[in-house]
Design an enzyme around this catalytic site. Structure first.
Site, PDB file in Angstrom:
ATOM      1  N   ALA A  60       0.846  -1.194   0.000  1.00 12.41           N
ATOM      2  CA  ALA A  60       0.000   0.000   0.000  1.00 12.41           C
ATOM      3  C   ALA A  60       0.882   1.245   0.000  1.00 12.41           C
ATOM      4  CB  ALA A  60      -0.873  -0.020   1.249  1.00 12.41           C
ATOM      5  N   GLY A  99       0.645  -5.119   0.762  1.00  7.98           N
ATOM      6  CA  GLY A  99      -0.501  -5.221  -0.141  1.00  7.98           C
ATOM      7  C   GLY A  99      -0.134  -5.906  -1.455  1.00  7.98           C
ATOM      8  N   GLU A 102      -0.440  -9.395  -0.819  1.00  4.69           N
ATOM      9  CA  GLU A 102      -1.871  -9.700  -0.647  1.00  4.69           C
ATOM     10  C   GLU A 102      -2.587  -9.814  -1.998  1.00  4.69           C
ATOM     11  OE1 GLU A 102      -2.416  -6.500   2.319  1.00  4.69           O
ATOM     12  OE2 GLU A 102      -3.347  -8.041   3.549  1.00  4.69           O
ATOM     13  N   GLU A 122       4.329  -5.117   7.079  1.00  8.34           N
ATOM     14  CA  GLU A 122       3.433  -4.118   7.681  1.00  8.34           C
ATOM     15  C   GLU A 122       3.814  -3.771   9.114  1.00  8.34           C
ATOM     16  OE1 GLU A 122       2.401  -6.462   5.625  1.00  8.34           O
ATOM     17  OE2 GLU A 122       0.714  -5.787   4.414  1.00  8.34           O
TER      18      GLU A 122
HETATM   19  C1  3H9 Z   1       0.672  -2.285   3.353  1.00 11.23           C
HETATM   20  O1  3H9 Z   1       0.930  -2.797   2.309  1.00 11.23           O
HETATM   21  C2  3H9 Z   1      -0.682  -2.413   4.030  1.00 11.23           C
HETATM   22  C3  3H9 Z   1      -1.581  -3.400   3.377  1.00 11.23           C
HETATM   23  O2  3H9 Z   1      -1.417  -4.671   3.993  1.00 11.23           O
HETATM   24  C4  3H9 Z   1      -3.009  -3.048   3.591  1.00 11.23           C
HETATM   25  C5  3H9 Z   1      -3.577  -1.967   2.766  1.00 11.23           C
HETATM   26  C6  3H9 Z   1      -5.062  -1.814   2.941  1.00 11.23           C
HETATM   27  N1  3H9 Z   1       4.633   3.502  -0.031  1.00 11.23           N
HETATM   28  O3  3H9 Z   1      13.348   1.950  -0.345  1.00 11.23           O
HETATM   29  P1  3H9 Z   1      13.646   2.623  -1.631  1.00 11.23           P
HETATM   30  C7  3H9 Z   1       9.177   4.701  -2.056  1.00 11.23           C
HETATM   31  S1  3H9 Z   1       1.801  -1.315   4.179  1.00 11.23           S
HETATM   32  C8  3H9 Z   1       5.063   4.658  -0.545  1.00 11.23           C
HETATM   33  O4  3H9 Z   1      14.550   3.799  -1.607  1.00 11.23           O
HETATM   34  P2  3H9 Z   1      14.802   0.168  -2.549  1.00 11.23           P
HETATM   35  C9  3H9 Z   1      10.316   5.184  -1.174  1.00 11.23           C
HETATM   36  O5  3H9 Z   1       9.863   6.156  -0.264  1.00 11.23           O
HETATM   37  C10 3H9 Z   1       3.196  -1.283   3.106  1.00 11.23           C
HETATM   38  N2  3H9 Z   1       6.299   4.828  -1.039  1.00 11.23           N
HETATM   39  O6  3H9 Z   1      14.139   1.598  -2.743  1.00 11.23           O
HETATM   40  C11 3H9 Z   1      11.273   5.734  -2.205  1.00 11.23           C
HETATM   41  O7  3H9 Z   1      10.804   7.022  -2.571  1.00 11.23           O
HETATM   42  P3  3H9 Z   1      11.844   8.213  -2.910  1.00 11.23           P
HETATM   43  C12 3H9 Z   1       4.018  -2.507   3.281  1.00 11.23           C
HETATM   44  C13 3H9 Z   1       7.118   3.783  -1.008  1.00 11.23           C
HETATM   45  O8  3H9 Z   1      14.971  -0.373  -3.909  1.00 11.23           O
HETATM   46  C14 3H9 Z   1      11.086   4.792  -3.389  1.00 11.23           C
HETATM   47  O9  3H9 Z   1       9.826   4.163  -3.186  1.00 11.23           O
HETATM   48  N3  3H9 Z   1       5.194  -2.413   2.433  1.00 11.23           N
HETATM   49  C15 3H9 Z   1       6.739   2.553  -0.482  1.00 11.23           C
HETATM   50  O10 3H9 Z   1      15.985   0.251  -1.651  1.00 11.23           O
HETATM   51  C16 3H9 Z   1      12.148   3.732  -3.489  1.00 11.23           C
HETATM   52  O11 3H9 Z   1      12.233   3.044  -2.244  1.00 11.23           O
HETATM   53  C17 3H9 Z   1       6.396  -2.048   2.895  1.00 11.23           C
HETATM   54  O12 3H9 Z   1       6.572  -1.792   4.061  1.00 11.23           O
HETATM   55  C18 3H9 Z   1       5.434   2.426   0.013  1.00 11.23           C
HETATM   56  N4  3H9 Z   1       4.950   1.278   0.533  1.00 11.23           N
HETATM   57  O13 3H9 Z   1      13.729  -0.703  -1.760  1.00 11.23           O
HETATM   58  C19 3H9 Z   1       7.476  -2.007   1.864  1.00 11.23           C
HETATM   59  N5  3H9 Z   1       7.777   1.693  -0.582  1.00 11.23           N
HETATM   60  O14 3H9 Z   1      12.624   7.716  -4.085  1.00 11.23           O
HETATM   61  C20 3H9 Z   1       8.298  -0.763   2.044  1.00 11.23           C
HETATM   62  C21 3H9 Z   1       8.781   2.383  -1.146  1.00 11.23           C
HETATM   63  O15 3H9 Z   1      10.929   9.362  -3.170  1.00 11.23           O
HETATM   64  N6  3H9 Z   1       9.293  -0.599   1.000  1.00 11.23           N
HETATM   65  N7  3H9 Z   1       8.392   3.636  -1.411  1.00 11.23           N
HETATM   66  O16 3H9 Z   1      12.670   8.373  -1.673  1.00 11.23           O
HETATM   67  C22 3H9 Z   1      10.454  -1.266   0.964  1.00 11.23           C
HETATM   68  O17 3H9 Z   1      10.720  -2.166   1.730  1.00 11.23           O
HETATM   69  C23 3H9 Z   1      11.477  -0.823  -0.045  1.00 11.23           C
HETATM   70  O18 3H9 Z   1      11.134   0.489  -0.442  1.00 11.23           O
HETATM   71  C24 3H9 Z   1      11.572  -1.705  -1.316  1.00 11.23           C
HETATM   72  C25 3H9 Z   1      12.495  -1.005  -2.351  1.00 11.23           C
HETATM   73  C26 3H9 Z   1      12.176  -3.059  -0.928  1.00 11.23           C
HETATM   74  C27 3H9 Z   1      10.233  -1.907  -1.942  1.00 11.23           C
END
Ligand code: 3H9
Length: 688
Positions: A60, A99, A102, A122
């Site tokens: 999400a 998500g 999911e 999450e």
């Molecule tokens: C969820 O899913 C709830 C659901 O169960 C229910 C819903 C109803 N949102 O980390 P990076 C941005 S909760 C918004 O530097 P990497 C990040 O800010 C979510 N933005 O790259 C960055 O922006 P900027 C559960 C996001 O390659 C850019 O993407 N998911 C999100 O080192 C690049 O990210 C997580 O907790 C996001 N969810 O790593 C996953 N994710 O360039 C969280 C990333 O402007 N994310 N951004 O600074 C990660 O673990 C890592 O970002 C990922 C990529 C492994 C994906």
């Protein structure tokens, strides 16, 4: 358009396309729902859903979490996929997180690329999965694995996902493999929501709860996730989803989720400023001067990032010690399964140890990690200056010393920066990049590039005694010693801070690092110390008694036989004695009062650090305190926590303490200005 659709021979291809990570926001959710209806209208044989840019979806969109949820909500969209008469197949490359995972679970089938990862992080954002995972995952992989994945938030690789039944198969080209799946076989797969829930297992939940209590004390989300999984087992599928959604929404607006989101984005914002783009020197070979614990840790981190590394030592004994230290780290990594024998051999093959500075002549970067002494460090930088090429960057790992003074004797002081690592340097995430008065853009940019390469969180700091982190630490310890002398014990203070969320309190932590380091520092500061400031002599008495911490089996605590800590009445008596000599009537502090004093002391010091431009932002201080000093992550860091209390409240509490000691508790002008203007620390305007 964040979801693209095309069909070919009755196969629908749906692509999630919201760069860089295909975060699932409202527009993407609308597109996905439209894709379900589109596939049904076209009576397609199947839909293959994948993500653009080599990544399925990161979950999400956490940027939407501050606002009220907008329709369509993800659970509805995923129910539509799960219940559709057109079977969906998830073709997963890169990551499928939160998500994203999911979405995959709502599909009839999941196929993963070999290097891909799937997980439910999450809880690391202070929420639980909110789109059906707590009901679908136990149905797919069983209770044990589902509980583990959801409560730890740790993603798993493709092979592991396949072996637990989360994905059906691992294929180099998941989209092609999804196309080749036999239609009849696909038609036989039951939608996830129709699977039977696993049977309740009271022992499993009890053990999981105890485990969370021990490993993640204070954190709400993992415990709530457990509660939701357990409750869901007794509910019909859709009722379980409704319960999950309620808890998800409740946690999303809670303080822990706000704090963890703040840190998530602050960590990502910590990168080189735009004006440094392209300025970094390419580093292939790095030199480390000094192979003590810190130097060896730094060398190991550099080796792990693929660099050629030369450790320089003063003599044969130093070389032997350095070799032993780095050997121990490699062995420990092997034992823990973090590297294999081939990787260990590769690391060793890129390491040289020498007493000859000429061996480091081709290094583009040198980091000195020698004894904390200005003359020693100046001599080392001078030697490096003489042998390394004119454009090489010279860094010091000093924890406290003035890098301007250190760089002054060099022909080119612009090449000097501080790179302050934290022990153990190959594990701790923080890297303070200290900018001297003359440090060049190239030197600073090289520091940032190195942090990125090492996977560290870079925070730029200005020059002052202790930079950001150690300056706050010094004030924290001073406040702790005052509380101890005036009416407490080290163990009571430690317990109070553990209750706050630290893994260990200030005294146990100091026993680990050694009391002699802080002592040497106090000696150095003695000539310039404000004579009117109260000085707590207990730590000096500890040195006289030879109680230096764990290394002498006695510090603030005793460690009989090198084992676990034991309270030491002799140490408690020191405070009683010193208070008596100083004519102080000791009081009884509650743990709430101790905590308040220690935390307020840190906030006040941090505000001065921000005001002086030593830190660039309140968010940077949050990163330093969490990633370098164990401030509880779920409180969002020191300044975020301060803002959650409210600056006005903090100023009022400091003013009360200032009546006791107007020097130690002098209210930071930044805090006063913020309180007057109704500003938070995140919005604060430093004086500079
Ligand atoms: C969820 O899913 C709830 C659901 O169960 C229910 C819903 C109803 N949102 O980390 P990076 C941005 S909760 C918004 O530097 P990497 C990040 O800010 C979510 N933005 O790259 C960055 O922006 P900027 C559960 C996001 O390659 C850019 O993407 N998911 C999100 O080192 C690049 O990210 C997580 O907790 C996001 N969810 O790593 C996953 N994710 O360039 C969280 C990333 O402007 N994310 N951004 O600074 C990660 O673990 C890592 O970002 C990922 C990529 C492994 C994906």
């Amino acid at each position: 358009m964040q979801v693209t659709m095309r069909s070919e021979n009755h196969v629908g291809y749906v692509t999630l396309s919201n760069p860089p990570v295909n975060a699932i926001g409202q527009v993407l959710r609308m597109g996905l729902l439209e894709a379900v209806r589109w596939a049904e209208r076209g009576r397609l044989d199947r839909v293959i859903v994948s993500g653009a840019g080599g990544i399925f979806a990161a979950g999400a969109d956490a940027k939407e979490f501050d606002a009220a949820p907008q329709e369509p909500h993800l659970p509805e969209v995923l129910n539509a996929i799960d219940e559709s008469f057109v079977p969906w197949i998830a073709a997963i490359e890169g990551v499928a997180l939160g998500g994203g995972a999911e979405i995959a679970m709502a599909c009839r089938m999941r196929i993963m690329a070999p290097g891909a990862r799937i997980g439910l992080p999450e809880v690391t954002l202070g929420v639980i999965p909110g789109a059906g995972c707590t009901a679908r995952l136990p149905r797919l992989v069983g209770l044990q694995k589902a509980v583990e994945m959801i409560t730890t938030g740790k993603p798993i690789g493709a092979q592991a996902a396949c072996s637990v039944g989360l994905v059906h198969t691992v294929e180099d080209d998941p989209i092609e493999a999804a196309f080749l799946v036999n239609s009849e076989a696909l038609g036989c797969i039951v939608p996830t929501w129709e699977y039977h829930a696993p049977a309740h297992d009271a022992d499993l939940f009890r053990m999981a709860r105890e485990n969370l209590q021990a490993k993640m004390p204070g954190q709400e989300a993992p415990v709530r996730a457990l509660e939701v999984i357990e409750a869901g087992l007794a509910l019909p599928f859709h009722a379980a989803l409704a319960y999950e959604r309620r808890v998800f929404l409740e946690l999303k607006t809670g303080s822990q989720s706000k704090a963890l989101r703040h840190l998530f984005f602050a960590q990502r914002a910590a990168k080189a400023p735009a004006h440094l783009k392209g300025a970094a020197l390419e580093v292939l070979h790095a030199a480390v001067v000094g192979g003590g614990t810190m130097g060896a840790g730094i060398a190991y981190a550099l080796l792990s990032s693929g660099l050629q590394v030369t450790i320089l030592e003063a003599d044969a004994a130093g070389l032997k010690r350095a070799e032993d230290n780095i050997g121990k780290i490699i062995e420990a990594s092997l034992t823990r399964g973090m590297i294999d024998a081939a990787r260990a051999a590769d690391l060793r093959s890129r390491l040289t140890l020498s007493t000859q500075y000429s061996q480091a002549a081709t290094a583009q970067l040198a980091i000195e990690a020698a004894f904390e002494d200005m003359a020693v460090k100046q001599e080392i930088l001078g030697k490096l200056d003489a042998v390394l090429s004119a454009d090489a960057v010279l860094a010091t790992n000093t924890s406290y010393l003035d890098i301007n003074e250190m760089a002054a004797p060099l022909m080119d002081p612009t090449r000097v920066i501080g790179l302050h690592f934290f022990a153990p340097a190959h594990i701790m995430k923080l890297l303070e990049i200290v900018q001297g008065a003359q440090s060049s853009d190239r030197a600073i940019a090289t520091g940032y590039a190195l942090a990125k390469r090492l996977g560290k969180v870079p925070v730029r700091a200005g020059v002052c005694d202790g930079f950001i982190g150690n300056r706050i630490l010094a004030r924290y310890r001073e406040a702790a010693d005052t509380v101890f002398m005036d009416g407490s014990t080290p163990w009571e203070v430690d317990d109070a801070m553990v209750e706050f969320g630290y893994a260990m309190g200030p005294y146990e932590a100091q026993d680990l690092s050694g009391l002699d380091i802080a002592y040497a520092n106090r000696q150095r500061q003695a000539p310039t110390r404000d004579p009117n400031r109260r000085y707590i002599p207990i730590a000096d008495r500890m040195i006289e008694l030879g109680k230096l911490g764990r290394k002498t089996s006695a510090g603030w605590y005793r460690y009989p036989g090198g084992g676990g800590k034991v309270e030491d009445p002799i140490v408690a008596d020191l405070a009683i004695e010193e208070a008596h000599f100083s004519g102080i009537t000791r009081t009884d502090y509650s743990s709430q009062e101790m905590r308040q004093r220690l935390v307020l002391a840190m906030i006040n010091e941090a505000a001065d650090i921000l005001d002086a431009g030593i830190a660039q932002s309140a968010g940077d201080i949050d990163l330093v305190t969490v990633f370098g000093y164990g401030f509880p992550r779920w409180r969002g860091g020191l300044m975020h926590y301060a803002d959650s209390l409210g600056v006005e409240t903090i100023v009022a509490q400091l003013e009360i303490l200032a009546q006791e000691d107007p020097i130690a508790w002098k209210v930071s002008p930044l805090l006063s200005r913020c309180a007057d203007a109704g500003q938070s620390l995140a919005e604060a305007r430093p004086m500079r």
